[in-house]
Design an enzyme around this catalytic site. Structure first.
Site, PDB file in Angstrom:
ATOM      1  N   GLY A   1      -2.535  -7.478  21.521  1.00  0.00           N
ATOM      2  CA  GLY A   1      -1.817  -6.408  21.456  1.00  0.00           C
ATOM      3  C   GLY A   1      -2.021  -5.473  20.407  1.00  0.00           C
TER       4      GLY A   1
ATOM      5  N   TYR B   1       4.913  -7.196  17.355  1.00  0.00           N
ATOM      6  CA  TYR B   1       4.555  -6.181  16.184  1.00  0.00           C
ATOM      7  C   TYR B   1       5.490  -4.916  16.344  1.00  0.00           C
ATOM      8  CZ  TYR B   1       3.884  -3.256  12.575  1.00  0.00           C
ATOM      9  OH  TYR B   1       3.641  -1.272  11.106  1.00  0.00           O
TER      10      TYR B   1
ATOM     11  N   ASN C   1      -2.037   5.386  11.734  1.00  0.00           N
ATOM     12  CA  ASN C   1      -2.475   4.481  11.039  1.00  0.00           C
ATOM     13  C   ASN C   1      -2.707   5.404   9.566  1.00  0.00           C
ATOM     14  OD1 ASN C   1      -3.229   3.030  13.852  1.00  0.00           O
ATOM     15  ND2 ASN C   1      -4.971   2.102  12.571  1.00  0.00           N
TER      16      ASN C   1
ATOM     17  N   SER D   1       6.595   2.818  13.044  1.00  0.00           N
ATOM     18  CA  SER D   1       5.456   2.737  13.613  1.00  0.00           C
ATOM     19  C   SER D   1       4.844   3.272  15.030  1.00  0.00           C
ATOM     20  CB  SER D   1       4.818   1.039  13.798  1.00  0.00           C
ATOM     21  OG  SER D   1       3.411   1.259  14.356  1.00  0.00           O
TER      22      SER D   1
ATOM     23  N   PHE E   1       1.049  -1.316  -0.062  1.00  0.00           N
ATOM     24  CA  PHE E   1       0.177   0.140   0.173  1.00  0.00           C
ATOM     25  C   PHE E   1       0.764   1.547   0.005  1.00  0.00           C
ATOM     26  CE2 PHE E   1      -2.292   2.571   3.392  1.00  0.00           C
ATOM     27  CZ  PHE E   1      -2.443   3.559   1.631  1.00  0.00           C
TER      28      PHE E   1
ATOM     29  N   PHE F   1     -13.813  -5.080  16.608  1.00  0.00           N
ATOM     30  CA  PHE F   1     -13.510  -4.991  17.835  1.00  0.00           C
ATOM     31  C   PHE F   1     -13.679  -4.448  18.283  1.00  0.00           C
ATOM     32  CE2 PHE F   1     -12.087  -7.425  13.836  1.00  0.00           C
ATOM     33  CZ  PHE F   1     -12.260  -9.340  13.922  1.00  0.00           C
TER      34      PHE F   1
END
Ligand SMILES: NC(=O)c1ccc[n+]([C@@H]2O[C@H](COP(=O)([O-])OP(=O)(O)OC[C@H]3O[C@@H](n4cnc5c(N)ncnc54)[C@H](O)[C@@H]3O)[C@@H](O)[C@H]2O)c1
Length: 300
Positions: free
Chosen positions: A262, A137, A166, A112, A12, A197
């Protein structure tokens, strides 16, 4: 023309980055384990293969390497930690060490901002906030940042580290486990049930992909540094659901399922360091970015 290597070019962010860098006049070579073999500027290479990386760097001798290839799913990292570490830590360190050996000027690493800080007590978080990842991660990204600091101190390789929030936008895979905007958009356009979720009140910082590609080039041309790349704004998953539902005229209610291991509860990134260091700030609002993303998915 200056040569640039982009890893994860079939993904992406890597895909957008290749296009943007070409528009800026660079010669770009893309690497991805899933690269289309027909494209002459793409190389289908597994970055874990040290020999293949060596041959590639020897042949291309890029000035910059944008390292976006990764195992990118938090959930997958908890299920298959070894694969995450092999891809996100070992392959990254090897790539950086070989970059130093082959005279690469600057190594730009996609870390991240969403996964490094865990659940911080105050938002938005600056780069000085304690690194406390909750996932394999996030731990892999933190470890690689530390290794890059050591490599940078002991070689001529300069390193810039992006800590993106994000990322969302056209072209994101809607069938994976990560990328809630793409997943919701795809399902809503098909009139399918959407799953959230958790209770929907968990928050994320959303940043449009074109703002990230601009930050990446700024981080290559500006001083080597480590900066958050986000909007500074916290948006709940429920809010994302409602924004996309409005733009797709979606009428169904979401299903709520248990949170996944996580995942952090809340995050938003202070991007003022990126402004000071790289003269970067986000330009696309969430409403505009979601509009562009929905229109792109509609055309597919
Ligand atoms: N998308 C986000 O929200 C986000 C947020 C913060 C950081 N990041 C980071 O940005 C980078 C790009 O993310 P993305 O969203 O484009 O992910 P993506 O999954 O779309 O792309 C990653 C690419 O890496 C490739 N890849 C994986 N393992 C490989 C291997 N062993 N050898 C060669 N290629 C391999 C995949 O085939 C894929 O095309 C990643 O490093 C990710 O961790 C992404």
């Amino acid at each position: 023309m200056e040569k640039i290597l982009v890893t994860g070019a079939g993904g992406f962010v890597g895909g957008h980055l290749v296009t943007y860098l070409q528009e800026q006049g660079y010669e770009v070579i893309g690497v991805d384990i899933n690269a289309p073999t027909t494209e002459k500027n793409f190389r289908p290479i597994d970055i874990r293969n040290q020999e293949h990386i060596r041959e590639l760097l020897d042949q291309i001798r890029p000035k910059f390497i944008f390292h976006a290839a990764a195992q990118t799913s938090v959930t997958e990292s908890m299920r298959l930690p070894k694969k995450d570490v092999e891809t996100n830590v070992l392959a990254s360190i090897n790539l950086a060490l070989q970059s130093a050996e082959f005279g690469v000027k600057r190594f730009i690493f996609f870390s991240s901002g969403g996964a490094l800080y865990g659940n911080p007590s105050e938002l938005p978080v600056s780069e000085d906030t304690e690194i406390k990842p909750l996932s394999i991660y996030g731990t892999s990204k933190a470890a690689t940042e530390n290794y890059l600091n050591i490599i940078q101190s002991n070689t001529n390789l300069e390193c810039s580290v992006l800590r993106p929030a994000n990322i969302y936008g056209p072209g994101q895979n809607p069938f994976g486990e990560a990328g809630v905007v793409a997943i919701f958009t795809e399902k809503m356009l098909r009139g399918e049930q959407v799953t959230i979720f958790g209770n929907g009140q968990q928050s994320r910082d959303y940043i449009y992909v074109e703002d990230v590609t601009k930050a990446a080039l700024a981080s290559a041309l500006g001083a080597p540094n480590t900066c958050n790349i986000g909007s500074g704004i916290e948006t709940t998953t429920q809010n994302i659901f409602e924004l996309i539902a409005k733009q797709t005229s979606y009428q169904l209610l979401p299903i709520y399922e248990n949170e996944r291991p996580g995942e952090v509860d809340r995050i938003a990134l202070d991007y003022s360091k990126a402004t000071a260091q790289w003269n970067w700030k986000p330009t696309v609002t969430l409403e505009e970015g979601i509009h562009r993303t929905v229109e792109w998915f509609r055309k597919q």
